[in-house]
Structure formats: C-alpha cells, structure tokens
Design a protein around this motif. Structure first.
Motif, PDB file in Angstrom:
ATOM      1  N   GLU A  63       0.810  -1.219   0.000  1.00  0.00           N
ATOM      2  CA  GLU A  63       0.000   0.000   0.000  1.00  0.00           C
ATOM      3  C   GLU A  63       0.843   1.268   0.000  1.00  0.00           C
ATOM      4  OE1 GLU A  63      -3.346   0.325  -0.076  1.00  0.00           O
ATOM      5  OE2 GLU A  63      -3.727  -1.823  -0.150  1.00  0.00           O
ATOM      6  N   VAL A 150      -0.229   1.361  -5.396  1.00  0.00           N
ATOM      7  CA  VAL A 150      -1.339   2.201  -4.968  1.00  0.00           C
ATOM      8  C   VAL A 150      -1.108   3.639  -5.423  1.00  0.00           C
ATOM      9  CG1 VAL A 150      -2.540   3.125  -2.958  1.00  0.00           C
ATOM     10  CG2 VAL A 150      -1.924   0.718  -3.041  1.00  0.00           C
ATOM     11  N   ALA A 155      -4.150  -0.261  -7.831  1.00  0.00           N
ATOM     12  CA  ALA A 155      -4.664  -1.144  -6.772  1.00  0.00           C
ATOM     13  C   ALA A 155      -6.019  -1.669  -7.095  1.00  0.00           C
ATOM     14  CB  ALA A 155      -4.699  -0.411  -5.442  1.00  0.00           C
TER      15      ALA A 155
END
Length: 155
Positions: A63, A150, A155
């Motif tokens: 992330e 991300v 994502a």
C-alpha cells in the motif's frame, strides 16, 4: 492478485486487533470482577499481536504506507524515485532477512511449547517468514518503478 492479498492482510490485521482487544478485555474483567485472571490471555494476545503486526506490515509495503521520507519526496518531485527505489530495496532485503531467519527461528523453537496455551512456540513466529516473503514480493515492483502500485493507481 497482490491487491487482493494486501486487502486480506489488512482485514486479518483488523480482526486480530479486535480479537486482542476482546482478550485483554476478558483479562481485565476476570482480574477486577472475578478476582481470577485467565492464565492464557496474556500469551494469546501477544501471539495475536505478532501475527497482525507482521501481516499489516507486509500489506503496508504494498500500500505504500511503510516508512518513507515524505517531505523529501515532496521536495524532490519525480527525482525522488531514486530515494523510493532505495527504500524499497532496503525493505526487500529486510523481507529476505525475515524470511530466512524467521524460518530458522520457527524451526529452532518448534519443540518448545507456550505453557498457558499448549501450542508450539513456532506458532507465534510463523508470520515472520510469511510476511518477509510478502514484503519482498511487494517491494519488487517498487524497486523497478520507484512508486508503490497504490500510488500509481493500480490497486
């Protein structure tokens, strides 16, 4: 696929935090209301914490919420990709260390038991090699591109 794994890891981390909170709540209730703390609660909550922290850390690599120098990235703009690649390389190497030495640790303590739970001590450390592998796999695209998936909107 990596995005799905990262979402599952974050979900597992959230569930682990909720479970640990419930276990600690039971321990406090037992101590102050029943005058008898369950013996298993401390070890169970510690093992849960190892599990959810390690898996959430692996998801954090995907992330992009791992340790970064955000101010430096903002100041340097696109030229900060080199810094991002170096950070990702360090994270990938740390992941390999966790994978190798975590697996060795699990093997070394497999015969030891957690007294209050009756489980092998290796159960507590299984997340080390797994999350190390995931951290390394999640860091590879960042090393190649200089940004997390991300941040790129993949994502």
């Amino acid at each position: 696929m990596a995005a799905t794994i990262a979402r599952w890891l974050i979900g597992f981390g959230a569930a682990g935090l909720i479970a640990m909170t419930a276990i600690i709540g039971w321990q406090v209730f037992g101590r102050f209301m029943l005058d008898s703390s369950p013996s298993w609660t401390e070890q169970a909550s510690l093992i849960l914490m190892i599990w959810y922290v390690m898996f959430a850390s692996a998801a954090g690599v995907y992330e992009g919420f791992h340790i970064r120098i955000t101010l430096l990235e903002e100041k340097l703009g696109d030229s900060s990709r080199g810094v991002a690649r170096m950070v990702a390389l360090v994270i990938a190497l740390a992941g390999l260390v966790l994978l190798i030495y975590g697996a060795q640790l699990c093997w070394a303590v497999r015969g030891n038991a957690v007294p209050s739970l009756g489980l092998s001590r290796a159960v507590a450390y299984v997340p080390l090699p797994i999350s190390g592998l995931l951290m390394t796999v999640f860091a590879i695209p960042q090393i190649l591109r200089g940004r997390s998936p991300v941040e790129e909107g993949n994502a």
